[in-house]
Design a protein around this motif. Sequence first.
Motif, PDB file in Angstrom:
ATOM      1  N   GLU A 184      52.235  43.844  38.858  1.00  0.00           N
ATOM      2  CA  GLU A 184      52.181  42.892  37.759  1.00  0.00           C
ATOM      3  C   GLU A 184      52.971  43.444  36.582  1.00  0.00           C
ATOM      4  O   GLU A 184      53.484  44.563  36.628  1.00  0.00           O
ATOM      5  CB  GLU A 184      50.727  42.636  37.367  1.00  0.00           C
ATOM      6  N   ARG A 185      53.074  42.677  35.507  1.00  0.00           N
ATOM      7  CA  ARG A 185      53.874  43.105  34.362  1.00  0.00           C
ATOM      8  C   ARG A 185      53.388  44.417  33.761  1.00  0.00           C
ATOM      9  O   ARG A 185      54.160  45.327  33.520  1.00  0.00           O
ATOM     10  CB  ARG A 185      53.848  42.020  33.274  1.00  0.00           C
ATOM     11  N   ALA A 186      52.111  44.494  33.506  1.00  0.00           N
ATOM     12  CA  ALA A 186      51.592  45.691  32.824  1.00  0.00           C
ATOM     13  C   ALA A 186      50.505  46.382  33.638  1.00  0.00           C
ATOM     14  O   ALA A 186      49.745  47.182  33.106  1.00  0.00           O
ATOM     15  CB  ALA A 186      51.045  45.304  31.451  1.00  0.00           C
ATOM     16  N   ALA A 187      50.417  46.072  34.929  1.00  0.00           N
ATOM     17  CA  ALA A 187      49.356  46.664  35.738  1.00  0.00           C
ATOM     18  C   ALA A 187      49.763  46.637  37.206  1.00  0.00           C
ATOM     19  O   ALA A 187      50.752  46.000  37.593  1.00  0.00           O
ATOM     20  CB  ALA A 187      48.044  45.908  35.534  1.00  0.00           C
ATOM     21  N   GLU A 188      48.986  47.335  38.006  1.00  0.00           N
ATOM     22  CA  GLU A 188      49.241  47.373  39.439  1.00  0.00           C
ATOM     23  C   GLU A 188      47.914  47.504  40.170  1.00  0.00           C
ATOM     24  O   GLU A 188      47.009  48.224  39.735  1.00  0.00           O
ATOM     25  CB  GLU A 188      50.158  48.541  39.803  1.00  0.00           C
ATOM     26  N   TYR A 189      47.812  46.775  41.270  1.00  0.00           N
ATOM     27  CA  TYR A 189      46.636  46.879  42.120  1.00  0.00           C
ATOM     28  C   TYR A 189      47.098  47.417  43.470  1.00  0.00           C
ATOM     29  O   TYR A 189      48.021  46.879  44.084  1.00  0.00           O
ATOM     30  CB  TYR A 189      45.971  45.514  42.299  1.00  0.00           C
TER      31      TYR A 189
ATOM     32  N   ALA B 164      37.708  46.347  41.408  1.00  0.00           N
ATOM     33  CA  ALA B 164      38.728  46.809  42.349  1.00  0.00           C
ATOM     34  C   ALA B 164      38.471  46.339  43.776  1.00  0.00           C
ATOM     35  O   ALA B 164      39.279  46.599  44.661  1.00  0.00           O
ATOM     36  CB  ALA B 164      38.803  48.343  42.331  1.00  0.00           C
ATOM     37  N   SER B 165      37.367  45.647  44.014  1.00  0.00           N
ATOM     38  CA  SER B 165      37.043  45.197  45.358  1.00  0.00           C
ATOM     39  C   SER B 165      38.143  44.297  45.901  1.00  0.00           C
ATOM     40  O   SER B 165      38.547  43.331  45.262  1.00  0.00           O
ATOM     41  CB  SER B 165      35.722  44.419  45.350  1.00  0.00           C
ATOM     42  N   PRO B 166      38.678  44.590  47.102  1.00  0.00           N
ATOM     43  CA  PRO B 166      39.763  43.784  47.669  1.00  0.00           C
ATOM     44  C   PRO B 166      39.394  42.315  47.804  1.00  0.00           C
ATOM     45  O   PRO B 166      40.229  41.441  47.601  1.00  0.00           O
ATOM     46  CB  PRO B 166      39.987  44.430  49.045  1.00  0.00           C
TER      47      PRO B 166
ATOM     48  N   LYS C  24      40.046  40.765  44.353  1.00  0.00           N
ATOM     49  CA  LYS C  24      41.400  40.851  43.824  1.00  0.00           C
ATOM     50  C   LYS C  24      42.423  40.058  44.626  1.00  0.00           C
ATOM     51  O   LYS C  24      43.271  39.362  44.064  1.00  0.00           O
ATOM     52  CB  LYS C  24      41.828  42.318  43.760  1.00  0.00           C
ATOM     53  N   LEU C  25      42.367  40.151  45.961  1.00  0.00           N
ATOM     54  CA  LEU C  25      43.419  39.565  46.769  1.00  0.00           C
ATOM     55  C   LEU C  25      43.381  38.050  46.829  1.00  0.00           C
ATOM     56  O   LEU C  25      44.316  37.421  47.330  1.00  0.00           O
ATOM     57  CB  LEU C  25      43.386  40.154  48.188  1.00  0.00           C
ATOM     58  N   THR C  26      42.320  37.426  46.311  1.00  0.00           N
ATOM     59  CA  THR C  26      42.306  35.967  46.237  1.00  0.00           C
ATOM     60  C   THR C  26      43.349  35.456  45.260  1.00  0.00           C
ATOM     61  O   THR C  26      43.719  34.283  45.299  1.00  0.00           O
ATOM     62  CB  THR C  26      40.920  35.439  45.811  1.00  0.00           C
ATOM     63  N   GLU C  27      43.841  36.328  44.385  1.00  0.00           N
ATOM     64  CA  GLU C  27      44.883  35.921  43.440  1.00  0.00           C
ATOM     65  C   GLU C  27      46.170  35.533  44.160  1.00  0.00           C
ATOM     66  O   GLU C  27      46.994  34.791  43.613  1.00  0.00           O
ATOM     67  CB  GLU C  27      45.168  37.062  42.454  1.00  0.00           C
TER      68      GLU C  27
ATOM     69  N   ALA D 139      40.920  51.278  46.966  1.00  0.00           N
ATOM     70  CA  ALA D 139      41.463  50.147  46.215  1.00  0.00           C
ATOM     71  C   ALA D 139      41.412  50.518  44.741  1.00  0.00           C
ATOM     72  O   ALA D 139      40.358  50.918  44.235  1.00  0.00           O
ATOM     73  CB  ALA D 139      40.649  48.885  46.475  1.00  0.00           C
ATOM     74  N   TYR D 140      42.551  50.404  44.062  1.00  0.00           N
ATOM     75  CA  TYR D 140      42.621  50.814  42.666  1.00  0.00           C
ATOM     76  C   TYR D 140      43.211  49.706  41.804  1.00  0.00           C
ATOM     77  O   TYR D 140      44.281  49.183  42.087  1.00  0.00           O
ATOM     78  CB  TYR D 140      43.465  52.077  42.519  1.00  0.00           C
ATOM     79  N   ASP D 141      42.496  49.361  40.738  1.00  0.00           N
ATOM     80  CA  ASP D 141      42.945  48.365  39.770  1.00  0.00           C
ATOM     81  C   ASP D 141      43.257  49.090  38.468  1.00  0.00           C
ATOM     82  O   ASP D 141      42.344  49.528  37.757  1.00  0.00           O
ATOM     83  CB  ASP D 141      41.861  47.307  39.561  1.00  0.00           C
ATOM     84  N   SER D 142      44.555  49.236  38.143  1.00  0.00           N
ATOM     85  CA  SER D 142      44.929  50.004  36.964  1.00  0.00           C
ATOM     86  C   SER D 142      44.527  49.289  35.673  1.00  0.00           C
ATOM     87  O   SER D 142      44.291  49.937  34.649  1.00  0.00           O
ATOM     88  CB  SER D 142      46.444  50.258  36.965  1.00  0.00           C
TER      89      SER D 142
END
Length: 423
Positions: free
Chosen positions: A155-160, A123-125, A128-131, A171-174
């Motif tokens: 995203e389609r099946a997830a959310e950050y 979940a580290s920003p 993740k945010l490099t995407e 910061a949350y990575d579902s």
Amino acid sequence: MARNEPTHGTDGAAGAGESAGRAPGRRKAVRYAVPVAVAGVAAASIGIGTALASSGDPDLPKISAQDLIAKVAKSDAQQLSGTVKITTDLGLPSMPEGLSLGDGPGGKAGHGPAGKGEGADAASPQAKLTELASGTHTLRVAADGPDKQRLSIVERAAEYSLIRNGDQVWAYDSKSNTVHRSTAPKDAKGGKEAPEELRGASPQDLAKKTLAAVDDSTSVSVDGTAKVAGRDAYQLVIKPKQAESTVGAVRIAVDAKNGVPLKFTLAPKGGGKAVVEAAFTKVDFGKPAADTFAFTPPKGAKVTEDKDAKDGKGGKAGADGRKKGLDESGLSGMNVIGKSWTSIAEFKTPGGVGPGAGAKGAKGGKDAGPAGALLDGLGSKVSGSFGSGHVFSTRLVNALVTDDGKVYVGAVTKDALVKAASK
């Protein structure tokens, strides 16, 4: 269509840019924000997307470029919520199998062997945010004053989601059900400011970074009007005058009523589609609901904190988990050559990335390790008084990596990089 006469950048324009709330401690970064961070590289860069279908260009009163820049500088939308559709197309080369841009000596950066965040802070920003550096993404953004911001990558099946509420930053990575908790950094006056990851991910942030760098090396004009996210806007066009720059133009759609940038488009000098474009598809300048910024870790989620991060020597890392002694890019000894659009960042990588970095005494090829193989396979060989090296090119940014591990990077031509390295 309302048209306006071109107006070139002047000292007044530069002053307007400098007044856009930039803290003194960040002015050095601004000097190379265009072309590196604003272009979507140092930064991790941001987005392409078109606004909702336009029903025609609005008929608005004429305005000069200087007045429009001043309008942006004075805009102070403390409250808003909306959706931003972004795409970035730097034309980055494909990485060889098993190797990624984030790889380090220990394997994939911020990820376990399977690349799914196992054994790491998924979940580290910073990870993740490099995407956002490539492809198309949809963001939901919200703000309520200086202490409450939210950015979600849908995203389609997830959310950050990255949420700042007072001193707390979550910061949350579902997808991985992981949470990263930190404390908001202090600004130059000792107060709390938004984390870097919550800045630079919207048309406003990109536009203000660009306008802060406007000087006599820049041509600025107002080129008609547009409808963006249902709102009337002026089209501000910014072009570098320097021949060495690879930036063709930056176009910013500015809200005619409140001066907030609604759309940001960066086009390369070489032509083709935009490299970076971020646009609101929906925007509301009313107060967001209070629960927008509330967050409680879901049941069963793995929670990590900044204080849990350790550097390679066992000491605690900085507030965001980076090693002390490194700059914002994670690289040491940063030096900026030139100014404005032709700024070139010069640095030496911590472990070296030249052909000899893979093994002691290696000269490249198979013995140079993954980094050396990448250089030989994707870069074009160049030489000068600095010795030899490889130049890597994207649609906007070029980078020269010398055989002794020095790196020169900027939104400039290959010849400009070789000239800078040869001094």
